[in-house]
Design a protein around this motif. Structure first.
Motif, mmCIF file in Angstrom:
data_model
loop_
_atom_site.group_PDB
_atom_site.id
_atom_site.type_symbol
_atom_site.label_atom_id
_atom_site.label_comp_id
_atom_site.label_asym_id
_atom_site.label_seq_id
_atom_site.Cartn_x
_atom_site.Cartn_y
_atom_site.Cartn_z
ATOM 1 N N UNK A 1 0.815 -0.914 -0.043
ATOM 2 C CA UNK A 1 -0.011 0.107 0.102
ATOM 3 C C UNK A 1 0.751 1.122 -0.084
ATOM 4 N N UNK A 2 0.399 2.267 -0.696
ATOM 5 C CA UNK A 2 1.116 3.424 -0.826
ATOM 6 C C UNK A 2 0.222 4.598 -0.692
ATOM 7 N N UNK A 3 0.713 5.776 -0.301
ATOM 8 C CA UNK A 3 0.003 6.987 -0.246
ATOM 9 C C UNK A 3 -1.371 6.678 0.569
ATOM 10 N N UNK A 4 -1.457 5.995 1.707
ATOM 11 C CA UNK A 4 -2.562 5.850 2.461
ATOM 12 C C UNK A 4 -2.926 7.264 3.317
ATOM 13 N N UNK A 5 -4.203 7.369 2.951
ATOM 14 C CA UNK A 5 -4.756 8.428 3.808
ATOM 15 C C UNK A 5 -6.016 8.209 4.406
ATOM 16 N N UNK A 6 -6.583 8.810 5.668
ATOM 17 C CA UNK A 6 -7.725 8.805 6.219
ATOM 18 C C UNK A 6 -8.455 9.826 6.639
ATOM 19 N N UNK B 1 -18.256 10.868 16.626
ATOM 20 C CA UNK B 1 -18.780 9.898 15.888
ATOM 21 C C UNK B 1 -17.574 8.805 15.055
ATOM 22 N N UNK B 2 -17.646 7.476 15.058
ATOM 23 C CA UNK B 2 -16.554 6.745 14.710
ATOM 24 C C UNK B 2 -16.962 6.578 13.150
ATOM 25 N N UNK B 3 -16.021 6.290 12.409
ATOM 26 C CA UNK B 3 -16.154 6.066 10.989
ATOM 27 C C UNK B 3 -14.871 6.887 10.190
ATOM 28 N N UNK B 4 -14.582 6.170 9.291
ATOM 29 C CA UNK B 4 -13.176 6.780 8.511
ATOM 30 C C UNK B 4 -13.410 6.574 7.109
ATOM 31 N N UNK B 5 -13.312 7.732 6.231
ATOM 32 C CA UNK B 5 -13.152 7.317 4.557
ATOM 33 C C UNK B 5 -11.431 7.210 4.515
ATOM 34 N N UNK B 6 -11.205 6.137 3.931
ATOM 35 C CA UNK B 6 -9.601 5.967 3.519
ATOM 36 C C UNK B 6 -9.395 5.720 1.837
ATOM 37 N N UNK B 7 -8.200 6.086 1.738
ATOM 38 C CA UNK B 7 -7.954 5.757 0.174
ATOM 39 C C UNK B 7 -6.281 5.645 0.160
ATOM 40 N N UNK B 8 -5.922 4.822 -0.812
ATOM 41 C CA UNK B 8 -4.493 4.191 -0.967
ATOM 42 C C UNK B 8 -4.441 3.734 -2.719
ATOM 43 N N UNK B 9 -3.214 3.601 -2.904
ATOM 44 C CA UNK B 9 -2.733 3.172 -4.245
ATOM 45 C C UNK B 9 -2.061 1.516 -3.764
ATOM 46 N N UNK B 10 -2.579 0.749 -4.792
ATOM 47 C CA UNK B 10 -2.113 -0.524 -4.657
ATOM 48 C C UNK B 10 -1.755 -0.844 -6.144
ATOM 49 N N UNK C 1 -16.316 1.275 12.784
ATOM 50 C CA UNK C 1 -15.720 1.134 13.943
ATOM 51 C C UNK C 1 -15.487 -0.292 14.443
ATOM 52 N N UNK C 2 -16.299 -1.349 13.886
ATOM 53 C CA UNK C 2 -16.151 -2.800 14.066
ATOM 54 C C UNK C 2 -15.113 -3.238 13.321
ATOM 55 N N UNK C 3 -14.556 -2.494 12.257
ATOM 56 C CA UNK C 3 -13.485 -3.004 11.681
ATOM 57 C C UNK C 3 -13.862 -3.310 10.126
ATOM 58 N N UNK C 4 -15.071 -3.396 9.960
ATOM 59 C CA UNK C 4 -15.760 -3.629 8.547
ATOM 60 C C UNK C 4 -15.071 -2.692 7.453
ATOM 61 N N UNK C 5 -14.750 -3.137 6.384
ATOM 62 C CA UNK C 5 -14.503 -2.225 5.231
ATOM 63 C C UNK C 5 -15.507 -2.330 4.218
ATOM 64 N N UNK D 1 -8.314 -7.285 -6.342
ATOM 65 C CA UNK D 1 -8.449 -8.256 -6.744
ATOM 66 C C UNK D 1 -8.422 -9.702 -5.701
ATOM 67 N N UNK D 2 -9.083 -10.701 -5.799
ATOM 68 C CA UNK D 2 -9.443 -11.515 -4.871
ATOM 69 C C UNK D 2 -8.309 -11.984 -4.035
ATOM 70 N N UNK D 3 -7.136 -12.411 -5.035
ATOM 71 C CA UNK D 3 -5.828 -12.720 -4.155
ATOM 72 C C UNK D 3 -5.300 -11.560 -3.229
ATOM 73 N N UNK D 4 -5.333 -10.306 -3.567
ATOM 74 C CA UNK D 4 -4.790 -9.342 -2.862
ATOM 75 C C UNK D 4 -5.820 -8.597 -1.649
ATOM 76 N N UNK D 5 -7.175 -9.186 -1.752
ATOM 77 C CA UNK D 5 -8.236 -8.258 -0.869
ATOM 78 C C UNK D 5 -8.058 -8.780 0.235
ATOM 79 N N UNK D 6 -7.705 -9.849 0.758
ATOM 80 C CA UNK D 6 -7.457 -10.360 2.279
ATOM 81 C C UNK D 6 -6.159 -9.582 2.854
#
Length: 70
Positions: free
Chosen positions: A2-7, A16-25, A36-40, A48-53
């Motif tokens: 991951x590069x250029x990670x921002x939130x 109030x919890x919750x965040x927008x995020x962006x990055x390059x891959x 807040x529960x860790x769900x994305x 792609x499937x092999x990279x998602x996890x």
């Protein structure tokens, strides 16, 4: 890798919890919402499937470090 990670907070009221995020891959930009529960929730194309996890694990680690470990 991951590069250029921002939130930023999802709501103006930063209590109030919750965040927008962006990055390059692999030269592709991805965006999403980290709940807040860790769900994305992806707001762009889903990695792609092999990279998602692996990407989810990296995002979770980054959010724990930047948001919760203060």
């Amino acid at each position: 890798m991951i590069t250029h990670f921002q939130f930023k907070p999802l709501f103006e009221n930063k209590e109030m919890p919750g965040w927008h995020f962006s990055f390059y891959f692999k030269k592709q930009k991805y965006t999403g919402i980290y709940h807040p529960n860790g769900e994305i929730e992806w707001t762009s194309s889903i990695p792609p499937g092999e990279s998602a996890d692996a990407l989810k694990a990296q995002i979770h680690e980054l959010m724990l470090f930047h948001v919760y470990d203060k």
